[in-house]
Motif scaffolding. Structure first.
Motif, PDB file in Angstrom:
ATOM      1  N   VAL A  11      66.219 -13.072 -52.841  1.00 27.88           N
ATOM      2  CA  VAL A  11      66.192 -14.568 -52.812  1.00 27.88           C
ATOM      3  C   VAL A  11      67.699 -14.932 -52.572  1.00 27.88           C
ATOM      4  O   VAL A  11      68.204 -16.181 -52.848  1.00 27.88           O
ATOM      5  CB  VAL A  11      65.520 -15.034 -54.441  1.00 27.88           C
ATOM      6  CG1 VAL A  11      64.207 -15.214 -54.339  1.00 27.88           C
ATOM      7  CG2 VAL A  11      66.688 -14.700 -56.019  1.00 27.88           C
ATOM      8  N   ASP A  14      70.007 -15.503 -48.299  1.00 29.35           N
ATOM      9  CA  ASP A  14      70.256 -16.399 -48.337  1.00 29.35           C
ATOM     10  C   ASP A  14      71.474 -16.963 -47.554  1.00 29.35           C
ATOM     11  O   ASP A  14      71.664 -17.607 -47.019  1.00 29.35           O
ATOM     12  CB  ASP A  14      69.549 -17.603 -48.396  1.00 29.35           C
ATOM     13  CG  ASP A  14      67.937 -17.895 -47.201  1.00 29.35           C
ATOM     14  OD1 ASP A  14      67.701 -16.930 -46.488  1.00 29.35           O
ATOM     15  OD2 ASP A  14      67.210 -18.285 -47.707  1.00 29.35           O
ATOM     16  N   THR A  79      60.333 -17.950 -46.199  1.00 28.31           N
ATOM     17  CA  THR A  79      62.191 -16.902 -45.900  1.00 28.31           C
ATOM     18  C   THR A  79      62.475 -16.357 -44.780  1.00 28.31           C
ATOM     19  O   THR A  79      62.890 -16.450 -43.505  1.00 28.31           O
ATOM     20  CB  THR A  79      62.385 -15.824 -47.358  1.00 28.31           C
ATOM     21  OG1 THR A  79      62.602 -16.693 -47.994  1.00 28.31           O
ATOM     22  CG2 THR A  79      63.801 -15.270 -46.927  1.00 28.31           C
ATOM     23  N   ASN A  82      61.698 -19.007 -41.967  1.00 28.79           N
ATOM     24  CA  ASN A  82      63.129 -19.416 -41.145  1.00 28.79           C
ATOM     25  C   ASN A  82      64.075 -18.701 -40.180  1.00 28.79           C
ATOM     26  O   ASN A  82      64.717 -18.432 -39.281  1.00 28.79           O
ATOM     27  CB  ASN A  82      63.762 -19.894 -42.490  1.00 28.79           C
ATOM     28  CG  ASN A  82      63.140 -21.128 -43.067  1.00 28.79           C
ATOM     29  OD1 ASN A  82      62.627 -21.763 -42.946  1.00 28.79           O
ATOM     30  ND2 ASN A  82      63.562 -20.746 -44.233  1.00 28.79           N
ATOM     31  N   ASP A 115      64.832 -22.137 -54.264  1.00 31.19           N
ATOM     32  CA  ASP A 115      64.642 -20.452 -54.045  1.00 31.19           C
ATOM     33  C   ASP A 115      64.134 -19.761 -55.022  1.00 31.19           C
ATOM     34  O   ASP A 115      63.641 -19.041 -55.752  1.00 31.19           O
ATOM     35  CB  ASP A 115      65.201 -19.342 -52.596  1.00 31.19           C
ATOM     36  CG  ASP A 115      64.762 -20.059 -51.228  1.00 31.19           C
ATOM     37  OD1 ASP A 115      63.805 -21.017 -51.389  1.00 31.19           O
ATOM     38  OD2 ASP A 115      65.436 -19.643 -50.588  1.00 31.19           O
ATOM     39  N   ASN A 159      68.216 -11.952 -42.812  1.00 28.68           N
ATOM     40  CA  ASN A 159      66.933 -12.512 -44.461  1.00 28.68           C
ATOM     41  C   ASN A 159      65.603 -12.168 -43.974  1.00 28.68           C
ATOM     42  O   ASN A 159      64.723 -12.209 -44.972  1.00 28.68           O
ATOM     43  CB  ASN A 159      67.211 -14.387 -44.201  1.00 28.68           C
ATOM     44  CG  ASN A 159      68.808 -14.558 -44.963  1.00 28.68           C
ATOM     45  OD1 ASN A 159      69.388 -14.295 -45.512  1.00 28.68           O
ATOM     46  ND2 ASN A 159      69.186 -16.253 -44.372  1.00 28.68           N
ATOM     47  N   SER A 162      64.692  -9.766 -46.428  1.00 34.35           N
ATOM     48  CA  SER A 162      64.686 -10.947 -47.563  1.00 34.35           C
ATOM     49  C   SER A 162      63.387 -11.156 -48.081  1.00 34.35           C
ATOM     50  O   SER A 162      62.102 -11.071 -49.041  1.00 34.35           O
ATOM     51  CB  SER A 162      65.487 -11.474 -48.411  1.00 34.35           C
ATOM     52  OG  SER A 162      65.632 -12.594 -47.474  1.00 34.35           O
ATOM     53  N   GLY A 163      62.331 -11.681 -46.835  1.00 28.38           N
ATOM     54  CA  GLY A 163      61.033 -12.536 -46.424  1.00 28.38           C
ATOM     55  C   GLY A 163      59.988 -10.829 -47.196  1.00 28.38           C
ATOM     56  O   GLY A 163      59.457 -11.605 -47.679  1.00 28.38           O
TER      57      GLY A 163
END
Length: 179
Positions: A11, A14, A79, A82, A115, A159, A162-163
């Motif tokens: 998280v 980002d 995430t 984005n 987040d 990122n 991480s998603g």
């Protein structure tokens, strides 16, 4: 405990992307502002955990599992979306000073905390270990802001990793024996 640390990294990632984008754009995040952003992130996340545990006392374990999984999967999809999209980094330098001051840093800290708060609500039932999460997110937020601000590369697309991790954690929450 490893899950809490990995979730905090996920998280907080980002923050690294935003810091890199600002560095590339010539916008500086001073040390005091980095500290404020990290502190806000940690305090708001801790408050959400405390309040969430207070409000959810007596909620059945299976409901925690399902709600936690839904929150983590939703956060992961957001995430990933984005990261894969062509979204621009939000411009918090409202006075065009090329530096994020403390007032602007308050807004950034709250945005980054959202987040972390969402993820924290997804892991409320992990016991006392959950209280390490705000500490980890605050430290990682500061570290990522520091190193991202020094990086000449924009790794925003990472990122997406991480998603994917958040989605995987969410799916694992649906299988209590694995988490």
């Amino acid at each position: 405990m490893l899950i809490v640390i990995l979730l905090a990294v996920s998280v907080s990632f980002d923050t690294l992307g935003v810091a890199m984008a600002y560095a590339i754009g010539g916008i500086v995040i001073p040390r005091r502002t980095r500290l404020l952003i990290a502190l806000l992130n940690g305090v708001l996340t801790a408050a959400a955990i405390w309040l969430g545990r207070l409000l959810c006392a007596g909620v059945p374990e299976w409901l925690f599992q399902v709600l936690g999984a839904a929150i983590l999967i939703t956060l992961g999809v957001k995430t990933l979306w984005n990261a894969l999209g062509d979204n621009k980094t939000a411009d918090y330098d409202k006075d065009a000073s090329r530096s994020i001051d403390l007032r602007e840093g308050c807004v950034v800290g709250v945005v980054f905390a959202l987040d972390s708060i969402s993820a924290a609500l997804g892991i409320l039932n992990l016991g006392e270990t959950v209280y390490l999460f705000p500490v980890c997110t605050a430290v990682l937020c500061y570290v990522f802001l520091l190193f991202g601000g020094k990086s000449p590369y924009n790794l925003r697309r990472l990122n997406g990793v991480s998603g994917i991790i958040l989605i995987a954690f969410g799916l694992l929450r649906l299988c209590p024996g694995l988490f």
